[in-house]
Design an enzyme around this catalytic site. Sequence first.
Site, mmCIF file in Angstrom:
data_model
loop_
_atom_site.group_PDB
_atom_site.id
_atom_site.type_symbol
_atom_site.label_atom_id
_atom_site.label_comp_id
_atom_site.label_asym_id
_atom_site.label_seq_id
_atom_site.Cartn_x
_atom_site.Cartn_y
_atom_site.Cartn_z
ATOM 1 N N THR A 263 0.802 -1.224 0.000
ATOM 2 C CA THR A 263 0.000 0.000 0.000
ATOM 3 C C THR A 263 0.831 1.268 0.000
ATOM 4 O OG1 THR A 263 -1.414 1.349 1.443
ATOM 5 C CG2 THR A 263 -0.199 -0.405 2.509
ATOM 6 N N LYS B 109 1.996 -3.297 7.244
ATOM 7 C CA LYS B 109 2.039 -3.570 5.801
ATOM 8 C C LYS B 109 3.475 -3.552 5.272
ATOM 9 C CE LYS B 109 -2.097 -4.304 4.074
ATOM 10 N NZ LYS B 109 -2.403 -5.347 3.082
HETATM 11 P P1 NAP Z 1 -11.503 -4.617 2.632
HETATM 12 O O1 NAP Z 1 -12.692 -4.302 1.801
HETATM 13 O O2 NAP Z 1 -11.424 -4.089 4.022
HETATM 14 O O3 NAP Z 1 -11.369 -6.216 2.676
HETATM 15 C C1 NAP Z 1 -10.535 -6.852 3.594
HETATM 16 C C2 NAP Z 1 -10.788 -8.342 3.559
HETATM 17 O O4 NAP Z 1 -9.902 -8.995 4.498
HETATM 18 C C3 NAP Z 1 -12.210 -8.760 3.961
HETATM 19 O O5 NAP Z 1 -12.639 -9.795 3.107
HETATM 20 C C4 NAP Z 1 -12.016 -9.299 5.368
HETATM 21 O O6 NAP Z 1 -12.959 -10.279 5.727
HETATM 22 C C5 NAP Z 1 -10.647 -9.940 5.237
HETATM 23 N N1 NAP Z 1 -9.996 -10.209 6.525
HETATM 24 C C6 NAP Z 1 -9.741 -9.328 7.516
HETATM 25 N N2 NAP Z 1 -9.118 -9.929 8.543
HETATM 26 C C7 NAP Z 1 -8.970 -11.243 8.182
HETATM 27 C C8 NAP Z 1 -8.416 -12.382 8.815
HETATM 28 N N3 NAP Z 1 -7.880 -12.312 10.042
HETATM 29 N N4 NAP Z 1 -8.432 -13.567 8.156
HETATM 30 C C9 NAP Z 1 -8.995 -13.659 6.925
HETATM 31 N N5 NAP Z 1 -9.555 -12.603 6.287
HETATM 32 C C10 NAP Z 1 -9.533 -11.425 6.902
HETATM 33 O O7 NAP Z 1 -10.154 -4.137 1.892
HETATM 34 P P2 NAP Z 1 -9.903 -3.776 0.349
HETATM 35 O O8 NAP Z 1 -10.120 -2.319 0.162
HETATM 36 O O9 NAP Z 1 -10.599 -4.744 -0.514
HETATM 37 O O10 NAP Z 1 -8.321 -3.988 0.263
HETATM 38 C C11 NAP Z 1 -7.781 -5.252 -0.091
HETATM 39 C C12 NAP Z 1 -6.326 -5.302 0.348
HETATM 40 O O11 NAP Z 1 -5.597 -4.267 -0.295
HETATM 41 C C13 NAP Z 1 -6.095 -5.084 1.835
HETATM 42 O O12 NAP Z 1 -4.991 -5.889 2.206
HETATM 43 C C14 NAP Z 1 -5.722 -3.622 1.954
HETATM 44 O O13 NAP Z 1 -4.935 -3.413 3.100
HETATM 45 C C15 NAP Z 1 -4.949 -3.437 0.667
HETATM 46 N N6 NAP Z 1 -4.955 -2.095 0.085
HETATM 47 C C16 NAP Z 1 -6.133 -1.454 -0.140
HETATM 48 C C17 NAP Z 1 -6.120 -0.207 -0.752
HETATM 49 C C18 NAP Z 1 -7.407 0.527 -1.024
HETATM 50 O O14 NAP Z 1 -7.337 1.762 -1.252
HETATM 51 N N7 NAP Z 1 -8.553 -0.148 -1.060
HETATM 52 C C19 NAP Z 1 -4.890 0.374 -1.128
HETATM 53 C C20 NAP Z 1 -3.718 -0.339 -0.918
HETATM 54 C C21 NAP Z 1 -3.750 -1.587 -0.319
HETATM 55 P P3 NAP Z 1 -14.326 -9.955 6.548
HETATM 56 O O15 NAP Z 1 -15.370 -9.785 5.475
HETATM 57 O O16 NAP Z 1 -14.492 -11.186 7.358
HETATM 58 O O17 NAP Z 1 -14.066 -8.725 7.365
HETATM 59 O O1 G4F Z 2 -10.479 6.953 3.345
HETATM 60 P P1 G4F Z 2 -9.419 6.838 4.372
HETATM 61 O O2 G4F Z 2 -9.808 6.247 5.666
HETATM 62 O O3 G4F Z 2 -8.226 6.048 3.672
HETATM 63 P P2 G4F Z 2 -6.660 5.945 3.990
HETATM 64 O O4 G4F Z 2 -6.354 6.244 5.415
HETATM 65 O O5 G4F Z 2 -5.953 6.747 2.957
HETATM 66 O O6 G4F Z 2 -6.397 4.390 3.766
HETATM 67 C C1 G4F Z 2 -6.882 3.720 2.611
HETATM 68 O O7 G4F Z 2 -5.925 3.802 1.589
HETATM 69 C C2 G4F Z 2 -4.685 3.127 1.866
HETATM 70 C C3 G4F Z 2 -3.777 3.348 0.642
HETATM 71 O O8 G4F Z 2 -3.089 4.571 0.777
HETATM 72 C C4 G4F Z 2 -4.968 1.669 2.095
HETATM 73 F F1 G4F Z 2 -3.802 0.980 2.309
HETATM 74 C C5 G4F Z 2 -5.890 1.508 3.286
HETATM 75 O O9 G4F Z 2 -6.198 0.127 3.463
HETATM 76 C C6 G4F Z 2 -7.183 2.275 2.998
HETATM 77 O O10 G4F Z 2 -7.831 1.636 1.927
HETATM 78 O O11 G4F Z 2 -8.805 8.295 4.671
HETATM 79 C C7 G4F Z 2 -8.315 9.114 3.640
HETATM 80 C C8 G4F Z 2 -7.991 10.496 4.193
HETATM 81 C C9 G4F Z 2 -7.133 10.488 5.471
HETATM 82 O O12 G4F Z 2 -6.145 11.455 5.349
HETATM 83 C C10 G4F Z 2 -8.101 10.874 6.573
HETATM 84 O O13 G4F Z 2 -7.505 11.567 7.665
HETATM 85 O O14 G4F Z 2 -9.217 11.130 4.554
HETATM 86 C C11 G4F Z 2 -9.031 11.799 5.796
HETATM 87 N N1 G4F Z 2 -10.342 11.984 6.417
HETATM 88 C C12 G4F Z 2 -10.915 13.180 6.697
HETATM 89 N N2 G4F Z 2 -12.101 12.990 7.295
HETATM 90 C C13 G4F Z 2 -11.161 11.017 6.836
HETATM 91 C C14 G4F Z 2 -12.277 11.647 7.398
HETATM 92 N N3 G4F Z 2 -11.061 9.667 6.767
HETATM 93 C C15 G4F Z 2 -12.100 8.940 7.260
HETATM 94 N N4 G4F Z 2 -12.046 7.581 7.162
HETATM 95 N N5 G4F Z 2 -13.207 9.517 7.827
HETATM 96 C C16 G4F Z 2 -13.345 10.877 7.921
HETATM 97 O O15 G4F Z 2 -14.344 11.394 8.441
#
Ligand code: NAP
Ligand code: G4F
Length: 345
Positions: free
Chosen positions: A123, A151
Amino acid sequence: MKHALITGVTGQDGSYLAELLLEQGYGVYGIMRRKSVVDYGNVEHLKDRIHFIYADMTDIVSLIAAMQESQADEVYNLAAQSFVATSWEQPLATAQIDALGVTNMLEAIRIVKPSCRFYQASTSEMFGLVQAIPQDEQTPFYPRSPYGVAKLYGHWITKNYRESYNLFACSGILFNHESERRGLEFVTRKITNAAARIALGEQEYVELGNLEAKRDWGHSKDYVKAMWLMLQQDTPDDYVVATGETRTVREFAECAFRAVGIAIEWQGEGVDTVGINKANGKAVVKINPKFYRPAEVELLLGNPAKAEAKLGWVREISFDDLVTRMANHDLELVRKEIAARAINV
Ligand code: NAP
Ligand code: G4F
C-alpha cells in the site's frame, strides 16, 4: 483450468478480482472468516461460483489446509485489517493479520506448493511521511500508522521469500482505490453515502476530519487488473499502481455533493470549517476533531509509469467517473431504503 485462492474475497478488491478471474476461466477459491451470521459481503452475487474455505490469516494451520484443498496456482493475499484509523485502536490485531499473516500465507505456499505464484497487497500508506513527490518503486518508506508499519513488514517478507526461496512473489504498492463496494467508514464512501442521504432528506450533515489530506484515488475494478497482470509476467517484481493525480478530501466532497445536485461553498477555517448548501444556506459538512488521526499522511501521489510500461496496465475509470458511480449507487441505495420503509408502514 488454473486455480486461484483469494484471501479477503468478501472485501472490495476481493469481489472485483473474483469477477475478473471467473471471467478468465479460473477455478476461484476464497478464504472466509467464520462469523455468527453467515455473510458473503461483496461476493453475495458470486456465492455459487466461488469455492469458500473457512480460514483465518492468523491461523497457519487453516492456511495450509486452504492450500491443500485449492491446489492454487496463484494466491492473491488481499486479507487485512484495512482501516487505518482502527490500527491505532487494534495495533496488535492489525500486526497479526497484516504483518505475520503474510508470513503464514507464504509458509503455507512454501510447504504445500512452492510453484504457486503469490500477490501481496502492499500500500501507498507505507510511504506515509512522503520522502519524494511523486512516489514510485524507488521512494523510501516512512509509515505513519500501525497499519502502515504492519504492511511494510508484509512487503519486505514477500521480497525476502522471493529472494530466499525463489518464490514467484510480487507486491503491488497500490494507491487508494474506491468503488460502489467501498466500506462506509472510508472517507470517499462516507461522503458519497452522506451526500445521497442529505440530497434525499434523510440526513442533515456529515462530520469529517482533515479536509486538506490529499489522495491519489482510482477505481478498484481497474486496480485488480494490475494484480492479475503482475502474476502473468516472466519474472516476479514489485509495482506502484496509481493514477498520477492527487486531490484533497475537500475536493472529493465538492465533487460528490455536485454529483447529487448540491453545490457547496466553504466558510470558516480549520476545525470551524463548514460546507454550506448554496441553494438553502444549510450546513452539510462540519468538522469533528474525533476524525483527526494521531499521525496523518498528508499527501499521496503515485507514479504508475513502471506498471504502464511493463504490465501494459491502463486506468479506464477517471476520477469524475469514480465519484459519479459511487454517488449514483448511493442515491439508488437510499431510494430503495425509503421505498422499503414506505411499504412497511
Ligand atoms: P476490505 O474491503 O477491508 O477487505 C478486507 C478483507 O480482508 C475482507 O474480506 C475481510 O474479511 C478480510 N480479513 C480481515 N481480517 C482477516 C483475517 N484475520 N483472516 C482472513 N480474512 C480477513 O479491503 P480492500 O479495500 O478490498 O483492500 C484489499 C487489500 O488491499 C487489503 O490488504 C488492503 O490493506 C490493501 N490495500 C487497499 C487499498 C485501497 O485503497 N482499497 C490500497 C492499498 C492496499 P471480513 O469480510 O471477514 O471482514
Ligand atoms: O479513506 P481513508 O480512511 O483512507 P486511507 O487512510 O488513505 O487508507 C486507505 O488507503 C490506503 C492506501 O493509501 C490503504 F492501504 C488503506 O487500506 C485504505 O484503503 O482516509 C483518507 C484520508 C485520510 O487522510 C483521513 O484523515 O481522509 C481523511 N479523512 C478526513 N475525514 C477522513 C475523514 N477519513 C475517514 N475515514 N473519515 C473521515 O471522516
